[in-house]
Design a protein around this motif. Sequence first.
Motif, PDB file in Angstrom:
ATOM      1  N   LYS A 251     120.408  -9.964 -45.685  1.00 29.05           N
ATOM      2  CA  LYS A 251     120.601  -9.196 -44.447  1.00 29.05           C
ATOM      3  C   LYS A 251     121.099  -7.791 -44.761  1.00 29.05           C
ATOM      4  O   LYS A 251     120.772  -6.841 -44.056  1.00 29.05           O
TER       5      LYS A 251
ATOM      6  N   VAL B 252     129.673  -9.046 -34.738  1.00 29.48           N
ATOM      7  CA  VAL B 252     128.911 -10.178 -35.246  1.00 29.48           C
ATOM      8  C   VAL B 252     129.066 -10.150 -36.761  1.00 29.48           C
ATOM      9  O   VAL B 252     128.882  -9.106 -37.389  1.00 29.48           O
TER      10      VAL B 252
ATOM     11  N   VAL C  76     129.202 -14.895 -33.848  1.00 29.08           N
ATOM     12  CA  VAL C  76     129.412 -13.852 -32.842  1.00 29.08           C
ATOM     13  C   VAL C  76     130.885 -13.945 -32.432  1.00 29.08           C
ATOM     14  O   VAL C  76     131.298 -14.915 -31.800  1.00 29.08           O
TER      15      VAL C  76
ATOM     16  N   VAL D 100     128.077  -5.939 -31.396  1.00 23.81           N
ATOM     17  CA  VAL D 100     127.507  -6.989 -30.551  1.00 23.81           C
ATOM     18  C   VAL D 100     126.538  -6.342 -29.565  1.00 23.81           C
ATOM     19  O   VAL D 100     126.907  -5.444 -28.815  1.00 23.81           O
ATOM     20  N   LEU D 101     125.304  -6.798 -29.603  1.00 29.47           N
ATOM     21  CA  LEU D 101     124.295  -6.284 -28.673  1.00 29.47           C
ATOM     22  C   LEU D 101     124.144  -7.266 -27.515  1.00 29.47           C
ATOM     23  O   LEU D 101     124.455  -8.451 -27.661  1.00 29.47           O
TER      24      LEU D 101
ATOM     25  N   GLU E 267     116.609 -12.256 -25.846  1.00 25.15           N
ATOM     26  CA  GLU E 267     116.035 -12.227 -27.200  1.00 25.15           C
ATOM     27  C   GLU E 267     114.565 -12.589 -27.147  1.00 25.15           C
ATOM     28  O   GLU E 267     114.116 -13.332 -26.278  1.00 25.15           O
TER      29      GLU E 267
ATOM     30  N   MET F 127     116.491  -8.129 -29.877  1.00 26.59           N
ATOM     31  CA  MET F 127     117.193  -8.181 -28.604  1.00 26.59           C
ATOM     32  C   MET F 127     116.666  -7.037 -27.747  1.00 26.59           C
ATOM     33  O   MET F 127     116.532  -5.905 -28.236  1.00 26.59           O
TER      34      MET F 127
ATOM     35  N   GLU G   8     117.130  -9.565 -36.778  1.00 31.19           N
ATOM     36  CA  GLU G   8     116.846 -10.074 -38.118  1.00 31.19           C
ATOM     37  C   GLU G   8     115.347 -10.055 -38.361  1.00 31.19           C
ATOM     38  O   GLU G   8     114.555 -10.051 -37.421  1.00 31.19           O
TER      39      GLU G   8
HETATM   40  P1  AMP Z   1     120.194 -13.804 -36.735  1.00 28.65           P
HETATM   41  O1  AMP Z   1     120.089 -14.981 -37.674  1.00 28.65           O
HETATM   42  O2  AMP Z   1     120.627 -12.559 -37.374  1.00 28.65           O
HETATM   43  O3  AMP Z   1     119.002 -13.663 -35.832  1.00 28.65           O
HETATM   44  O4  AMP Z   1     121.342 -14.233 -35.710  1.00 28.65           O
HETATM   45  C1  AMP Z   1     121.320 -15.488 -35.046  1.00 28.65           C
HETATM   46  C2  AMP Z   1     121.690 -15.301 -33.599  1.00 28.65           C
HETATM   47  O5  AMP Z   1     122.937 -14.637 -33.488  1.00 28.65           O
HETATM   48  C3  AMP Z   1     120.722 -14.413 -32.854  1.00 28.65           C
HETATM   49  O6  AMP Z   1     119.619 -15.128 -32.394  1.00 28.65           O
HETATM   50  C4  AMP Z   1     121.588 -13.880 -31.728  1.00 28.65           C
HETATM   51  O7  AMP Z   1     121.691 -14.819 -30.686  1.00 28.65           O
HETATM   52  C5  AMP Z   1     122.930 -13.738 -32.389  1.00 28.65           C
HETATM   53  N1  AMP Z   1     123.114 -12.351 -32.879  1.00 28.65           N
HETATM   54  C6  AMP Z   1     122.765 -11.869 -34.086  1.00 28.65           C
HETATM   55  N2  AMP Z   1     123.049 -10.557 -34.196  1.00 28.65           N
HETATM   56  C7  AMP Z   1     123.584 -10.193 -33.024  1.00 28.65           C
HETATM   57  C8  AMP Z   1     124.087  -8.955 -32.498  1.00 28.65           C
HETATM   58  N3  AMP Z   1     124.132  -7.832 -33.219  1.00 28.65           N
HETATM   59  N4  AMP Z   1     124.568  -8.968 -31.227  1.00 28.65           N
HETATM   60  C9  AMP Z   1     124.570 -10.090 -30.484  1.00 28.65           C
HETATM   61  N5  AMP Z   1     124.114 -11.280 -30.926  1.00 28.65           N
HETATM   62  C10 AMP Z   1     123.620 -11.345 -32.170  1.00 28.65           C
END
Ligand code: AMP
Length: 426
Positions: free
Chosen positions: A103, A141, A155, A187-188, A192, A272, A282
């Motif tokens: 990441k 996050v 989160v 935090v966004l 999604e 998002m 991601e």
């Molecule tokens: P990821 O594996 O990075 O997609 O993160 C898994 C889940 O965490 C995502 O599907 C979102 O629901 C939440 N998430 C990840 N990054 C953020 C962010 N910057 N702001 C809010 N929620 C997030």
Amino acid sequence: MKVLVVGGGGREHALVWRLTQDPAVTRVLAAPGNPGIAALAECHDVSVDDLPGLVGVIDRVAPDLVVVGPEGPLVAGLADTLRARGVAVLGPSPAAARLESSKAFAKDLMARYRIPAARSGSFGNPEKAVAFVDELGGKAVVKADGLAAGKGVIVAHDRDAAADAIDACLVRDAFGAAGRVVVVEEVLEGPEVSAFALSDGRTVVPLTFGRDFKRVGDGDAGPNTGGMGAYSPVPSVDRDTEDAIWDMMRRTVSAMAAEGSPYRGVLYAGLMLTADGPKVLEFNCRFGDPETQVLMPRLTVDPAELFLACASERLATRTAGWSEDAAVTVVMASGGYPGSYPIGLPIGGLGEAAAIDGVTVFHAGTAFDPDGRVVTAGGRVLDVTATGATVRQARERAYAAVELIRFDGARYRRDVAARAGEEEHV
Ligand code: AMP
Ligand code: GLY
């Protein structure tokens, strides 16, 4: 054409199912496959973690194309090994798969090439990571850098929770090597969406969108899972948003080429849709699971030649095509999932469920018992999938099928695609 699919879950069942409908495909093989796949393809019993074993099978059966389902073998180098042997493979090199496997790499690339994403920093030092949480206003996050099977993202709604997550990664080693570096980001907010494209290193062919349901419980309650359901298309993705997302994917592919790691394979962006436009959460280096189960029933072009064009850098003149129909998949999981759960439980009603118009039941975690009956063998057991003229119709069919399937302790969400039906007027 002889096509071999690597993997043994619902995503791979959906890929095999769609490939068998392609007139150019004469034979489909799977490694390892599962009981659902075994009804359609020749299965070779080898684990996806056993790279030499996979290469051995592929050497023996000499497929014209290998489609790799999960990220593990890609990050471990399967695609490079196969390309070096002259085998066409849909999937990136480990260098390109860093978009998913690190990441910190992905965030750094996005920052340098101005691809919209949450503001973030990567840290090996806990004090510096917590100082960045303060800079973000105390909410953040926290993500383990490496592959953590969907569990490495926390989160945190306050500074203490963020500091604890940072400590878990960097000090308590909760994610092993995957957590030696943490990514801390703002935090966004917003809905999604999962976007999928093919890239041959230069050309990007947009595929389509799906939405998955990551939390175990109705109303997005409870812990994250591998995914409890999905639907496609996603009517709330309007034309401008769609164009912006494909532009972001094209720029990501150009960036990877400029960095000397051309990206060849399926590119999956988890996004998002914020008030400031779509932002990348991601990247993944493969098809989504369970999104593939709702993509494959809608794909109207023959997949084998399209995937082969991607594998052999001939995407320039290609496009994908999608049915106007909607598809919904509901995951039936074992009781206790995503915690511990029993296996070996008999499954009933599969035939009756599949007899409903538009319904296909993809196997995610099943096995044959010694008497040849299908039993549960994993956390996510079945992906009960239906198509329909609208999301609502597909959803009704999928749930009618779910009601006919029985195994002890089965759990599933009752609200998959429910809001798509109401809010998006479909
Ligand atoms: P990821 O594996 O990075 O997609 O993160 C898994 C889940 O965490 C995502 O599907 C979102 O629901 C939440 N998430 C990840 N990054 C953020 C962010 N910057 N702001 C809010 N929620 C997030
Ligand atoms: N649907 C989430 C994933 O495949 O990672």
